[in-house]
Structure formats: structure tokens, C-alpha cells
Design an enzyme around this catalytic site. Structure first.
Site, mmCIF file in Angstrom:
data_model
loop_
_atom_site.group_PDB
_atom_site.id
_atom_site.type_symbol
_atom_site.label_atom_id
_atom_site.label_comp_id
_atom_site.label_asym_id
_atom_site.label_seq_id
_atom_site.Cartn_x
_atom_site.Cartn_y
_atom_site.Cartn_z
ATOM 1 N N THR A 254 0.328 -3.791 8.484
ATOM 2 C CA THR A 254 1.708 -4.068 8.903
ATOM 3 C C THR A 254 1.934 -5.541 9.231
ATOM 4 O O THR A 254 2.816 -5.879 10.014
ATOM 5 C CB THR A 254 2.073 -3.217 10.136
ATOM 6 O OG1 THR A 254 1.288 -3.661 11.258
ATOM 7 C CG2 THR A 254 1.800 -1.744 9.891
ATOM 8 N N TYR B 97 1.727 -10.004 14.962
ATOM 9 C CA TYR B 97 2.518 -9.723 13.768
ATOM 10 C C TYR B 97 4.001 -9.690 14.132
ATOM 11 O O TYR B 97 4.458 -8.804 14.860
ATOM 12 C CB TYR B 97 2.117 -8.391 13.141
ATOM 13 C CG TYR B 97 0.711 -8.322 12.591
ATOM 14 C CD1 TYR B 97 -0.091 -9.452 12.483
ATOM 15 C CD2 TYR B 97 0.176 -7.111 12.166
ATOM 16 C CE1 TYR B 97 -1.374 -9.380 11.983
ATOM 17 C CE2 TYR B 97 -1.109 -7.030 11.655
ATOM 18 C CZ TYR B 97 -1.882 -8.161 11.568
ATOM 19 O OH TYR B 97 -3.158 -8.086 11.065
ATOM 20 N N GLN C 286 -13.796 -6.075 11.787
ATOM 21 C CA GLN C 286 -12.862 -6.224 10.672
ATOM 22 C C GLN C 286 -12.900 -7.661 10.168
ATOM 23 O O GLN C 286 -12.865 -8.602 10.951
ATOM 24 C CB GLN C 286 -11.441 -5.868 11.127
ATOM 25 C CG GLN C 286 -10.415 -5.880 10.006
ATOM 26 C CD GLN C 286 -8.994 -5.702 10.518
ATOM 27 O OE1 GLN C 286 -8.309 -6.681 10.789
ATOM 28 N NE2 GLN C 286 -8.553 -4.456 10.667
ATOM 29 N N LEU D 101 -7.394 -7.074 -2.158
ATOM 30 C CA LEU D 101 -6.839 -7.593 -3.410
ATOM 31 C C LEU D 101 -6.480 -9.076 -3.282
ATOM 32 O O LEU D 101 -5.664 -9.601 -4.040
ATOM 33 C CB LEU D 101 -5.610 -6.786 -3.830
ATOM 34 C CG LEU D 101 -5.888 -5.330 -4.217
ATOM 35 C CD1 LEU D 101 -4.593 -4.604 -4.540
ATOM 36 C CD2 LEU D 101 -6.843 -5.255 -5.402
ATOM 37 N N LYS E 294 -0.497 -10.844 -10.189
ATOM 38 C CA LYS E 294 0.866 -11.205 -9.804
ATOM 39 C C LYS E 294 1.121 -12.698 -9.952
ATOM 40 O O LYS E 294 2.216 -13.125 -10.316
ATOM 41 C CB LYS E 294 1.101 -10.775 -8.354
ATOM 42 C CG LYS E 294 2.480 -11.086 -7.809
ATOM 43 C CD LYS E 294 2.614 -10.549 -6.393
ATOM 44 C CE LYS E 294 3.984 -10.855 -5.822
ATOM 45 N NZ LYS E 294 4.150 -10.309 -4.467
#
Length: 283
Positions: free
Chosen positions: A71, A112, A231, A263, A271
Site C-alpha cells: 500500500t 506511506y 523484510q 518486479l 513497462k
């Protein structure tokens, strides 16, 4: 706010939290440094309803899907041009679809959108049974106020997160990075207190080096608290967790390794290309 904004802009523009700028092409890695034996075995093929155990407080594991819902962009107008009139309905629609197939693990953070991501997550969780989802948030440890609060910082900021999320506790609480002014021992003390107060079920770290991860694992152990998660960015063009021995050390210590940006923030999707075919549309 200033520190958070600079960090977000840097990461969004191609910086890594641990490795600097992205290279133009994937870098060669000595095969002798790779760690295939410590990856997910080839005969294990998880699906959307598969779960992995994260070590929690008091011997109670937290079961999470293998895939989380990131998110980072939610609520961030400065970096990601978030528009609530357009994006919020799409977020809710995506959540309903993901929830229907068993993907209910949401990864958010205090930084965030300067807390807006957590508020949006709170709208998703409202009225839902607490065991219907798993939420992981992160303590933004930078800034003078956190340094002055010392071990009280993680708890004080988690209270604010819980208010934004509309929850009594989160499932996993991570230190967002080793940018805290306090020592790792002091941070471990604060994270352990969050567990003891029932504000989170498990704790972990993000963007720590292997050495820093080992240090906080050892400090938490002094309070009989397991380090549940480490992480770090991990993809074929960001292999530091593999070649530095982090994944191997996580497996040895029973720590769940979480990779993000698998990715390459879109760099591995095709992309971004230097020259577009005629009449094509580049997003």
C-alpha cells in the site's frame, strides 16, 4: 514530514533502501554466492490460500499468505499523485476481489502518505471480523521526536497507527529501517513493549542489513521475544538478501524473510523501454 517525503521521493525515483540507484542492466552475481538451497523448494507451489507461519509473542504464530497487498502508493499525493475520487473506489474494488480469493495480508506503514495509507486501510477493515485479515505496519523511526522518546517511540507511534487503522492491535509491527537515532538495543526494548502491551502479535524489521538483523534478534531474545520478520527489497536485479547471507541466516534463525519490489518497481515488467514501437502507448 520532510524526512519522510525525501525518503519516499528517493525510493520512487529508483533508489533502493539498501543499495543505492538501480543499474541500467541486471548486474552479474557470482554463482558461488547464490543461495538456491535456501529458497522456497521447487516442489512447494503456494496458492492464494496457502499460509506461512511468522513467529509471534508467547509462542503464538501469525499465519500470513505468501503474497501481501502493498500500500505504498495509497494516499501519497506528493509522490504517486493519489487522487481519492479516482483511486479510492479502485482500491476498495481490488480489496474485495483479493479478499474473495484469500489474499488478505495488507502491508502498510506510518510513512506511506504520511499516515493516509493506514487511514485507507482502516476503511477496508471497518465492520470486518478481526480474523478476516492480517495487517502489518511499520514504525517510521526517523526524526528528532523519535530519538528523544528513545524506547517509548515505537509504542507512541503505534498508538497513532491503531487510531488511523481503527484497530486494537496489528498482527505484525516492523521497524521501517535502521535510521533511528537510538541504539538497536533501545529499539528492541520499545518493540518488545508493544508486544507485551498487546498492541501487536509479532515484530520484525525492514531494510536492515544482515548484521543489523542479527543484532536486533539477539537483543529481542533478552526479553524472550522472537524476531518474526526481516523484510528487504529482493528481485533478480536486487539480490543482496541472497548473496549477503540474509536469507540463509533467516532460515537458520526461524525468521520469515519478506521480499518486496520483486518486479523491480515495474522495471522487470517491460513497462519501461527506451524506444517505443510506432503507434504504441507508453504508460
Amino acid at each position: 514530514m520532510g524526512t519522510q517525503y525525501m525518503m519516499q521521493v528517493g525510493l520512487a525515483s529508483g533508489m533502493s533502501a539498501t543499495e543505492g540507484m538501480y543499474p541500467a542492466h541486471p548486474q552479474y552475481v557470482d554463482p558461488n554466492l547464490s543461495d538456491p538451497t535456501h529458497m522456497l523448494p521447487e516442489n512447494v507451489v503456494p496458492n492464494s490460500r496457502s499460509r506461512i507461519a511468522v513467529r509471534g509473542y508467547g509462542g503464538k504464530d501469525v499465519l500470513i499468505p505468501y503474497l501481501s497487498i502493498g500500500t505504498w502508493a495509497w494516499g501519497d499525493k506528493a509522490t504517486f499523485n493519489y487522487d481519492p475520487t479516482v483511486d479510492l473506489p479502485l482500491i476498495h474494488a481490488a480489496w474485495e476481489k483479493l479478499k474473495s480469493v484469500g489474499l488478505t495480508f495488507v502491508d502498510t506503514a506510518q510513512s506511506y502518505g504520511n499516515g493516509e495509507s493506514e487511514r485507507i486501510c482502516g476503511t477496508l477493515f471497518k465492520g470486518k471480523p478481526r480474523d478476516a485479515f492480517v495487517v502489518q505496519t511499520k514504525w517510521f523511526s526517523g526524526g528528532l521526536s523519535n530519538t528523544l522518546m528513545q524506547s517509548r517511540g515505537p509504542k507512541a507511534r503505534l498508538k497513532e497507527s491503531l487510531n488511523r487503522l481503527g484497530l486494537d492491535y496489528v498482527d505484525i509491527y516492523l521497524v521501517h529501517g535502521p535510521i533511528h537515532g537510538s541504539s538497536i538495543a533501545t529499539v528492541a526494548e520499545g518493540m518488545a513493549e508493544c508486544l507485551e502491551e498487546g498492541m501487536t502479535r509479532a515484530v520484525g524489521v525492514a531494510n536492515y542489513s544482515t548484521e543489523e538483523m542479527i543484532k536486533i534478534d539477539e537483543e529481542l531474545a533478552k526479553s524472550n521475544v522472537p524476531l518474526g520478520v526481516s523484510q528487504c527489497e529482493y528481485s533478480v536485479i536486487r539480490r543482496v538478501p541472497e548473496v549477503s547471507g540474509m536469507i540463509r541466516e533467516c532460515k537458520r534463525r526461524g525468521i520469515c524473510f519478506q521480499g518486496f519490489a520483486s518486479l523491480g518497481e515495474g522495471r522487470l515488467t517491460g513497462k519501461y523501454i527506451q524506444r517505443a514501437p510506432e503507434h504504441s502507448k507508453i504508460q
